[in-house]
Structure formats: structure tokens, C-alpha cells
Design a protein around this motif. Structure first.
Motif, PDB file in Angstrom:
ATOM      1  N   SER A 112       0.852  -1.195   0.000  1.00  0.00           N
ATOM      2  CA  SER A 112       0.000   0.000   0.000  1.00  0.00           C
ATOM      3  C   SER A 112       0.883   1.238   0.000  1.00  0.00           C
ATOM      4  O   SER A 112       1.868   1.302   0.733  1.00  0.00           O
ATOM      5  CB  SER A 112      -0.902   0.015   1.239  1.00  0.00           C
ATOM      6  N   LYS A 113       0.532   2.215  -0.793  1.00  0.00           N
ATOM      7  CA  LYS A 113       1.297   3.457  -0.854  1.00  0.00           C
ATOM      8  C   LYS A 113       0.905   4.439   0.250  1.00  0.00           C
ATOM      9  O   LYS A 113       1.486   5.493   0.376  1.00  0.00           O
ATOM     10  CB  LYS A 113       1.118   4.129  -2.216  1.00  0.00           C
ATOM     11  N   THR A 114      -0.083   4.079   1.060  1.00  0.00           N
ATOM     12  CA  THR A 114      -0.524   4.951   2.145  1.00  0.00           C
ATOM     13  C   THR A 114       0.321   4.702   3.388  1.00  0.00           C
ATOM     14  O   THR A 114       0.563   3.564   3.759  1.00  0.00           O
ATOM     15  CB  THR A 114      -2.009   4.695   2.479  1.00  0.00           C
ATOM     16  N   ILE A 115       0.774   5.778   4.016  1.00  0.00           N
ATOM     17  CA  ILE A 115       1.490   5.696   5.287  1.00  0.00           C
ATOM     18  C   ILE A 115       0.727   6.559   6.276  1.00  0.00           C
ATOM     19  O   ILE A 115       0.293   7.659   5.953  1.00  0.00           O
ATOM     20  CB  ILE A 115       2.963   6.157   5.172  1.00  0.00           C
ATOM     21  N   LYS A 116       0.532   6.038   7.469  1.00  0.00           N
ATOM     22  CA  LYS A 116      -0.137   6.802   8.515  1.00  0.00           C
ATOM     23  C   LYS A 116       0.944   7.388   9.406  1.00  0.00           C
ATOM     24  O   LYS A 116       1.751   6.659   9.979  1.00  0.00           O
ATOM     25  CB  LYS A 116      -1.083   5.914   9.310  1.00  0.00           C
ATOM     26  N   VAL A 117       0.960   8.700   9.505  1.00  0.00           N
ATOM     27  CA  VAL A 117       1.947   9.424  10.297  1.00  0.00           C
ATOM     28  C   VAL A 117       1.192  10.073  11.449  1.00  0.00           C
ATOM     29  O   VAL A 117       0.491  11.059  11.239  1.00  0.00           O
ATOM     30  CB  VAL A 117       2.662  10.493   9.445  1.00  0.00           C
ATOM     31  N   GLY A 118       1.291   9.477  12.640  1.00  0.00           N
ATOM     32  CA  GLY A 118       0.469   9.950  13.755  1.00  0.00           C
ATOM     33  C   GLY A 118      -0.989   9.712  13.403  1.00  0.00           C
ATOM     34  O   GLY A 118      -1.387   8.595  13.109  1.00  0.00           O
ATOM     35  N   MET A 119      -1.778  10.758  13.375  1.00  0.00           N
ATOM     36  CA  MET A 119      -3.195  10.645  13.018  1.00  0.00           C
ATOM     37  C   MET A 119      -3.462  11.033  11.563  1.00  0.00           C
ATOM     38  O   MET A 119      -4.587  10.986  11.106  1.00  0.00           O
ATOM     39  CB  MET A 119      -4.036  11.540  13.941  1.00  0.00           C
ATOM     40  N   MET A 120      -2.411  11.417  10.828  1.00  0.00           N
ATOM     41  CA  MET A 120      -2.557  11.875   9.439  1.00  0.00           C
ATOM     42  C   MET A 120      -2.130  10.774   8.477  1.00  0.00           C
ATOM     43  O   MET A 120      -1.345   9.910   8.828  1.00  0.00           O
ATOM     44  CB  MET A 120      -1.679  13.115   9.208  1.00  0.00           C
ATOM     45  N   GLU A 121      -2.648  10.827   7.255  1.00  0.00           N
ATOM     46  CA  GLU A 121      -2.231   9.891   6.219  1.00  0.00           C
ATOM     47  C   GLU A 121      -1.495  10.644   5.127  1.00  0.00           C
ATOM     48  O   GLU A 121      -1.807  11.792   4.830  1.00  0.00           O
ATOM     49  CB  GLU A 121      -3.440   9.162   5.631  1.00  0.00           C
ATOM     50  N   ASP A 122      -0.508   9.975   4.551  1.00  0.00           N
ATOM     51  CA  ASP A 122       0.270  10.541   3.458  1.00  0.00           C
ATOM     52  C   ASP A 122       0.475   9.441   2.425  1.00  0.00           C
ATOM     53  O   ASP A 122       0.199   8.277   2.692  1.00  0.00           O
ATOM     54  CB  ASP A 122       1.616  11.056   3.992  1.00  0.00           C
ATOM     55  N   MET A 123       0.947   9.810   1.253  1.00  0.00           N
ATOM     56  CA  MET A 123       1.152   8.846   0.170  1.00  0.00           C
ATOM     57  C   MET A 123       2.641   8.699  -0.130  1.00  0.00           C
ATOM     58  O   MET A 123       3.387   9.671  -0.142  1.00  0.00           O
ATOM     59  CB  MET A 123       0.424   9.291  -1.100  1.00  0.00           C
ATOM     60  N   PRO A 128       5.641  -0.344   0.182  1.00  0.00           N
ATOM     61  CA  PRO A 128       6.536  -1.284   0.870  1.00  0.00           C
ATOM     62  C   PRO A 128       6.244  -2.708   0.409  1.00  0.00           C
ATOM     63  O   PRO A 128       5.109  -3.035   0.047  1.00  0.00           O
ATOM     64  CB  PRO A 128       6.168  -1.110   2.345  1.00  0.00           C
ATOM     65  N   THR A 129       7.261  -3.543   0.426  1.00  0.00           N
ATOM     66  CA  THR A 129       7.112  -4.911  -0.062  1.00  0.00           C
ATOM     67  C   THR A 129       7.907  -5.867   0.819  1.00  0.00           C
ATOM     68  O   THR A 129       8.777  -5.443   1.575  1.00  0.00           O
ATOM     69  CB  THR A 129       7.566  -5.004  -1.536  1.00  0.00           C
ATOM     70  N   ILE A 130       7.599  -7.145   0.708  1.00  0.00           N
ATOM     71  CA  ILE A 130       8.357  -8.160   1.451  1.00  0.00           C
ATOM     72  C   ILE A 130       9.249  -8.896   0.457  1.00  0.00           C
ATOM     73  O   ILE A 130       8.777  -9.419  -0.555  1.00  0.00           O
ATOM     74  CB  ILE A 130       7.414  -9.145   2.172  1.00  0.00           C
TER      75      ILE A 130
END
Length: 148
Positions: A112-123, A128-130
Motif C-alpha cells: 500500500s502506498k498509504t502511510i499513517k503518520v500519527g493521526m494523518m495519512e500521506d502517500m 513497501p514490499t516483502i
């Protein structure tokens, strides 16, 4: 003569006020670099990927894997909360644990290209991959979010 002196002082004060924040920001940006030597990076689709756990732990983050949701939670404790005393009351300890949770927290989901930073989301630019049973993230994620 007195008016020229006052005018020069006002102009100098304005110039310093405008210039100093810019100089501090440039200095901060230059200081925030991670040394990737000794880190095994991988290239995927033209993006340089780095092992998340190895780097995050070296930067002082607690790394938690949730296999059910395929997410990685990174938590960095605030400095003043790390050195908790053993003789504190239980309620103080609970309060401090709540304060620790208020440190820097990032939630990253695999693929997923979404990252949650604290309470905010960013792209992110790259999800990320395994690879080889390890989570790899774009180098830009480390440089943008984890180094402070």
C-alpha cells in the motif's frame, strides 16, 4: 543623520529576521542524513529499497509486525519518557506509557502506498514490499519520515 541610522537598524533587523529561519532550515536539512553504508539495498522497478526493521531499530524505533493486517508499526519513544524510574507509582507508570505512545508513530502497510503518520495519512511513491522475509521500503520513506 539620526533617521538614516534608525532606518539602517530597521532594515538590518528585517533582513536578519527573514534570513535566520532559512539558514536554520538549511542547516537542519543538511544534518538529517542516514548512513546507508553497510545496509543491503535492493532495486525494484527503478526504486532503491532498504530493509525497514534494520534501519528503524538503529534510529531508535520499536518495530511491531501485525501479520493479520500485514502492517508494520513504528513507534519512537520521546526522550524524556525512555528513562522511567523503577520506584514510580503504578498510576505514574501508566501515565508515562500513555505519554510514550504520543511519540512518533508510523503505520506502514505492505503493498500500500498509504502511510499513517500519527493521526494523518500521506502517500508514498512506492509501496513497501516483502523480499526474502523482510520488509523493504523506499529509501525516500526513511529520509522523509524517520530521520528527524
Amino acid at each position: 543623520m539620526m533617521k538614516t541610522w534608525k532606518k539602517a537598524m530597521v532594515v538590518s533587523l528585517v533582513v536578519c529576521t527573514l534570513a535566520l529561519p532559512g539558514m536554520a532550515s538549511a542547516e537542519e536539512m543538511m544534518a538529517k542524513k542516514f548512513n546507508y553504508s553497510g545496509i543491503e539495498t535492493m532495486m525494484k522497478d527503478g526504486t532503491e529499497l532498504v530493509p525497514l526493521r534494520e534501519i528503524a531499530e538503529s534510529l531508535g524505533f520499536k518495530v511491531t509486525w501485525n501479520g493479520e493486517s500485514r502492517t508494520v508499526i513504528l513507534t519512537k519513544m520521546m526522550m524524556e519518557d525512555k528513562g522511567m524510574m523503577d520506584d514510580k507509582k503504578m498510576e505514574d507508570k501508566t501515565k508515562n506509557e500513555d505519554m510514550m505512545k504520543m511519540g512518533n508513530t508510523f503505520v506502514i502497510q505492505i503493498d500500500s502506498k498509504t502511510i499513517k503518520v500519527g493521526m494523518m495519512e500521506d502517500m508514498l511513491m512506492f509501496a513497501p514490499t516483502i523480499l526474502n522475509d523482510m520488509t523493504y521500503v523506499p529509501k525516500e520513506l526513511v529520509d522523509t519520515y524517520l530521520i528527524k
